[in-house]
Design a protein around this motif. Structure first.
Motif, PDB file in Angstrom:
ATOM      1  N   ARG A  20       0.803  -1.056  -0.193  1.00 29.38           N
ATOM      2  CA  ARG A  20       0.056  -0.028  -0.008  1.00 29.38           C
ATOM      3  C   ARG A  20       0.802   1.193   0.035  1.00 29.38           C
ATOM      4  N   CYS A  21       2.001   1.131   0.132  1.00 25.72           N
ATOM      5  CA  CYS A  21       3.028   2.150   0.315  1.00 25.72           C
ATOM      6  C   CYS A  21       3.169   3.211  -0.885  1.00 25.72           C
ATOM      7  N   PRO A  22       3.247   2.574  -2.139  1.00 25.98           N
ATOM      8  CA  PRO A  22       3.241   3.376  -3.307  1.00 25.98           C
ATOM      9  C   PRO A  22       1.938   4.180  -3.499  1.00 25.98           C
ATOM     10  N   HIS A  23       0.845   3.702  -3.228  1.00 24.94           N
ATOM     11  CA  HIS A  23      -0.310   4.599  -3.053  1.00 24.94           C
ATOM     12  C   HIS A  23      -0.215   5.786  -2.295  1.00 24.94           C
ATOM     13  N   VAL A  24       0.087   5.740  -0.952  1.00 20.52           N
ATOM     14  CA  VAL A  24       0.229   6.857  -0.189  1.00 20.52           C
ATOM     15  C   VAL A  24       1.436   7.541  -0.856  1.00 20.52           C
ATOM     16  N   ARG A  25       2.505   7.206  -1.454  1.00 20.90           N
ATOM     17  CA  ARG A  25       3.697   7.781  -1.738  1.00 20.90           C
ATOM     18  C   ARG A  25       3.070   8.912  -2.834  1.00 20.90           C
ATOM     19  N   ARG A  26       2.209   8.533  -3.725  1.00 22.75           N
ATOM     20  CA  ARG A  26       1.788   9.289  -4.708  1.00 22.75           C
ATOM     21  C   ARG A  26       0.607  10.248  -4.228  1.00 22.75           C
ATOM     22  N   LEU A  27       0.172   9.884  -3.333  1.00 16.67           N
ATOM     23  CA  LEU A  27      -0.836  10.911  -2.609  1.00 16.67           C
ATOM     24  C   LEU A  27       0.006  12.064  -1.944  1.00 16.67           C
ATOM     25  N   LEU A  28       0.857  11.554  -0.795  1.00 22.93           N
ATOM     26  CA  LEU A  28       1.630  12.766  -0.220  1.00 22.93           C
ATOM     27  C   LEU A  28       2.440  13.569  -1.078  1.00 22.93           C
ATOM     28  N   SER A  29       3.029  12.921  -2.354  1.00 18.52           N
ATOM     29  CA  SER A  29       3.761  13.517  -3.039  1.00 18.52           C
ATOM     30  C   SER A  29       2.971  14.880  -3.910  1.00 18.52           C
ATOM     31  N   GLU A  30       1.456  14.229  -4.245  1.00 20.13           N
ATOM     32  CA  GLU A  30       0.737  15.247  -4.939  1.00 20.13           C
ATOM     33  C   GLU A  30       0.577  16.402  -4.019  1.00 20.13           C
ATOM     34  N   ILE A  31       0.121  16.234  -2.683  1.00 20.71           N
ATOM     35  CA  ILE A  31      -0.102  17.319  -1.689  1.00 20.71           C
ATOM     36  C   ILE A  31       1.003  18.146  -1.597  1.00 20.71           C
ATOM     37  N   SER A  32       2.208  17.805  -1.463  1.00 20.78           N
ATOM     38  CA  SER A  32       3.597  18.619  -1.377  1.00 20.78           C
ATOM     39  C   SER A  32       3.786  19.455  -2.590  1.00 20.78           C
ATOM     40  N   THR A  33       3.515  18.633  -3.668  1.00 24.32           N
ATOM     41  CA  THR A  33       3.711  19.310  -5.145  1.00 24.32           C
ATOM     42  C   THR A  33       3.092  20.527  -5.255  1.00 24.32           C
ATOM     43  N   HIS A  34       1.803  20.531  -4.787  1.00 20.68           N
ATOM     44  CA  HIS A  34       0.456  21.455  -5.056  1.00 20.68           C
ATOM     45  C   HIS A  34       0.876  22.611  -3.925  1.00 20.68           C
ATOM     46  N   ARG A  35       1.497  22.366  -2.745  1.00 16.21           N
ATOM     47  CA  ARG A  35       1.697  23.170  -1.751  1.00 16.21           C
ATOM     48  C   ARG A  35       2.993  23.578  -1.461  1.00 16.21           C
ATOM     49  N   ARG A  36       3.456  25.011  -1.116  1.00 14.30           N
ATOM     50  CA  ARG A  36       4.810  25.237  -1.234  1.00 14.30           C
ATOM     51  C   ARG A  36       5.109  25.287   0.283  1.00 14.30           C
ATOM     52  N   ASP A  37       4.237  25.217   1.271  1.00 12.09           N
ATOM     53  CA  ASP A  37       4.328  24.923   2.696  1.00 12.09           C
ATOM     54  C   ASP A  37       4.253  23.787   3.323  1.00 12.09           C
ATOM     55  N   VAL A  38       4.482  22.605   2.141  1.00 11.57           N
ATOM     56  CA  VAL A  38       4.407  21.322   2.901  1.00 11.57           C
ATOM     57  C   VAL A  38       5.400  20.471   2.118  1.00 11.57           C
ATOM     58  N   ASN A  39       6.376  19.795   2.943  1.00 10.95           N
ATOM     59  CA  ASN A  39       7.425  19.326   2.506  1.00 10.95           C
ATOM     60  C   ASN A  39       7.117  17.754   2.329  1.00 10.95           C
ATOM     61  N   PHE A  40       7.698  16.849   1.856  1.00  8.61           N
ATOM     62  CA  PHE A  40       7.262  15.282   1.717  1.00  8.61           C
ATOM     63  C   PHE A  40       8.520  14.614   1.948  1.00  8.61           C
ATOM     64  N   LEU A  41       8.547  13.584   2.633  1.00  9.54           N
ATOM     65  CA  LEU A  41       9.855  12.772   3.168  1.00  9.54           C
ATOM     66  C   LEU A  41       9.471  11.280   3.232  1.00  9.54           C
ATOM     67  N   GLU A  42      10.143  10.510   2.320  1.00 14.51           N
ATOM     68  CA  GLU A  42       9.789   9.022   2.765  1.00 14.51           C
ATOM     69  C   GLU A  42      11.162   8.437   3.511  1.00 14.51           C
ATOM     70  N   ILE A  43      10.786   7.500   4.339  1.00  7.96           N
ATOM     71  CA  ILE A  43      11.855   6.807   5.170  1.00  7.96           C
ATOM     72  C   ILE A  43      11.512   5.498   4.909  1.00  7.96           C
ATOM     73  N   ASP A  44      12.461   4.740   4.462  1.00  9.52           N
ATOM     74  CA  ASP A  44      12.211   3.333   4.216  1.00  9.52           C
ATOM     75  C   ASP A  44      12.802   2.464   5.321  1.00  9.52           C
ATOM     76  N   LEU A  45      11.870   1.779   6.070  1.00  7.93           N
ATOM     77  CA  LEU A  45      12.318   1.065   7.413  1.00  7.93           C
ATOM     78  C   LEU A  45      13.078  -0.234   7.155  1.00  7.93           C
ATOM     79  N   THR A  46      13.294  -0.582   5.671  1.00  8.01           N
ATOM     80  CA  THR A  46      13.792  -1.927   5.455  1.00  8.01           C
ATOM     81  C   THR A  46      15.136  -2.053   6.249  1.00  8.01           C
ATOM     82  N   ASP A  47      16.041  -1.101   5.918  1.00  5.65           N
ATOM     83  CA  ASP A  47      17.440  -0.933   6.465  1.00  5.65           C
ATOM     84  C   ASP A  47      17.479  -0.123   7.824  1.00  5.65           C
TER      85      ASP A  47
END
Length: 144
Positions: free
Chosen positions: A64-91
């Motif tokens: 389910r992570c790719p869907h959430v990544r797209r959603l959060l990326s879209e939000i941060s792309t359209h708003r200057r006051d929102v950053n997006f960071l993905e942290i991979d917990l695998t390692d």
């Protein structure tokens, strides 16, 4: 054990499992308070921009992570006051323990100081994210 007792126990077990599944489904993606969590600056590898940061914790095998990544990326792309960071917990299992992440995807809404204001376990609802961001930014605007 008589067959009728075994069937009754099996039925009770199935009923409990179904109720547990329904409860977990209802809690999936719901906005919760961040509690007393504060993310460390070295874990937030994004340039300092006024506003908030959406942090997604994921793993390589998360379906389910790719869907959430797209959603959060879209939000941060359209708003200057929102950053997006993905942290991979695998390692980075140490971060999962530090920030009490029990499932992926998990999303944090973090202010400029690193304070976790809201968190979502599972797939968050776009409306809930927008409301969380709006409440934080409205509060920041009122303080200025």
């Amino acid at each position: 054990m008589p067959v009728s007792t075994a069937l009754l126990l099996a039925g009770a077990l199935v009923t409990v499992a179904i109720l547990f599944g329904i409860a977990m489904r209802m809690l999936d993606g719901r906005r919760r308070r961040g509690g007393d969590l504060r993310m460390r600056a070295e874990d937030l590898d994004v340039p300092h921009v006024p506003g908030v940061t959406l942090v997604q914790f994921s793993t390589q095998l998360c379906a389910r992570c790719p869907h959430v990544r797209r959603l959060l990326s879209e939000i941060s792309t359209h708003r200057r006051d929102v950053n997006f960071l993905e942290i991979d917990l695998t390692d980075r299992g140490d971060l999962a323990a530090r920030y009490r992440v029990l499932q992926t995807p998990t999303t944090f809404l973090v202010d400029a100081s690193g304070l976790v204001l809201s968190r979502w376990a599972g797939v968050p609802d776009r409306t809930a994210i927008d409301e969380g961001i709006a409440s934080v930014l409205d509060h920041q605007t009122q303080e200025q």
